[in-house]
Design a protein around this motif. Structure first.
Motif, PDB file in Angstrom:
ATOM      1  N   ASP A 138       0.821  -1.208   0.000  1.00 16.09           N
ATOM      2  CA  ASP A 138       0.000   0.000   0.000  1.00 16.09           C
ATOM      3  C   ASP A 138       0.858   1.261   0.000  1.00 16.09           C
ATOM      4  O   ASP A 138       0.542   2.237  -0.685  1.00 16.09           O
ATOM      5  CB  ASP A 138      -0.931   0.017   1.210  1.00 16.09           C
ATOM      6  N   ARG A 139       1.945   1.247   0.758  1.00 15.36           N
ATOM      7  CA  ARG A 139       2.834   2.409   0.783  1.00 15.36           C
ATOM      8  C   ARG A 139       3.464   2.656  -0.581  1.00 15.36           C
ATOM      9  O   ARG A 139       3.550   3.792  -1.044  1.00 15.36           O
ATOM     10  CB  ARG A 139       3.919   2.234   1.835  1.00 15.36           C
ATOM     11  N   ASN A 186       0.712   4.006  -2.939  1.00 12.80           N
ATOM     12  CA  ASN A 186       0.413   5.415  -2.661  1.00 12.80           C
ATOM     13  C   ASN A 186       1.531   6.336  -3.122  1.00 12.80           C
ATOM     14  O   ASN A 186       1.280   7.441  -3.579  1.00 12.80           O
ATOM     15  CB  ASN A 186       0.128   5.624  -1.181  1.00 12.80           C
ATOM     16  N   ASP A 195       1.233   6.727  -6.937  1.00 12.60           N
ATOM     17  CA  ASP A 195      -0.041   7.242  -7.431  1.00 12.60           C
ATOM     18  C   ASP A 195       0.085   8.734  -7.739  1.00 12.60           C
ATOM     19  O   ASP A 195      -0.196   9.587  -6.907  1.00 12.60           O
ATOM     20  CB  ASP A 195      -1.144   6.989  -6.399  1.00 12.60           C
ATOM     21  N   GLY A 238      -3.644  10.436  -8.789  1.00 16.31           N
ATOM     22  CA  GLY A 238      -4.712  10.406  -7.799  1.00 16.31           C
ATOM     23  C   GLY A 238      -5.784   9.369  -8.085  1.00 16.31           C
ATOM     24  O   GLY A 238      -6.916   9.500  -7.643  1.00 16.31           O
ATOM     25  N   LEU A 256      -5.923   6.200  -7.082  1.00 18.45           N
ATOM     26  CA  LEU A 256      -6.279   5.391  -5.914  1.00 18.45           C
ATOM     27  C   LEU A 256      -7.240   6.122  -4.988  1.00 18.45           C
ATOM     28  O   LEU A 256      -8.192   5.521  -4.482  1.00 18.45           O
ATOM     29  CB  LEU A 256      -5.021   4.981  -5.146  1.00 18.45           C
ATOM     30  N   THR A 257      -7.024   7.403  -4.767  1.00 12.87           N
ATOM     31  CA  THR A 257      -7.931   8.150  -3.900  1.00 12.87           C
ATOM     32  C   THR A 257      -9.314   8.265  -4.524  1.00 12.87           C
ATOM     33  O   THR A 257     -10.323   8.187  -3.827  1.00 12.87           O
ATOM     34  CB  THR A 257      -7.377   9.554  -3.604  1.00 12.87           C
ATOM     35  N   ARG A 265     -11.008   4.884  -4.061  1.00 10.60           N
ATOM     36  CA  ARG A 265     -11.466   4.695  -2.686  1.00 10.60           C
ATOM     37  C   ARG A 265     -12.734   5.485  -2.404  1.00 10.60           C
ATOM     38  O   ARG A 265     -13.647   5.010  -1.741  1.00 10.60           O
ATOM     39  CB  ARG A 265     -10.372   5.106  -1.707  1.00 10.60           C
TER      40      ARG A 265
END
Length: 88
Positions: free
Chosen positions: A36-37, A40, A43, A46, A48-49, A52
């Motif tokens: 995940d780190r 992120n 990314d 943006g 992934l955000t 989510r």
């Protein structure tokens, strides 16, 4: 007296299932943290955000439908693609 024994047994089984689920989620979160780190950090656009946020909206609409009394098929709960539904 028999119903008390059955209630205790069901409570024990429910608690054991909750503990197993919680431990499984904790292990999965611990194992996925480095991935995940990295995701992120990579990314840039943006994506992934945005994904989510879309998933949270989709999950909230499912919760609202559940409160309204709409039922979902039993096959949908056991479908291997159930976690991909928010992508459509």
């Amino acid at each position: 007296m028999q119903t008390l024994a059955v209630d205790i047994a069901f409570t024990f089984v429910d608690d054991a299932a909750a503990i197993a689920t919680g431990l499984g989620r904790a292990v999965l979160r611990f194992a996925m943290a480095p991935i995940d780190r990295i995701a992120n950090a990579c990314d840039i656009a943006g994506v992934l955000t945005e994904r989510r946020a879309t998933f949270r909206t989709w999950r909230a609409s499912r919760a609202r439908a559940r409160q309204e009394g709409r039922r979902f098929s039993l096959l949908g709960r056991f479908s291997p693609f159930r976690h991909l539904a928010h992508l459509t």
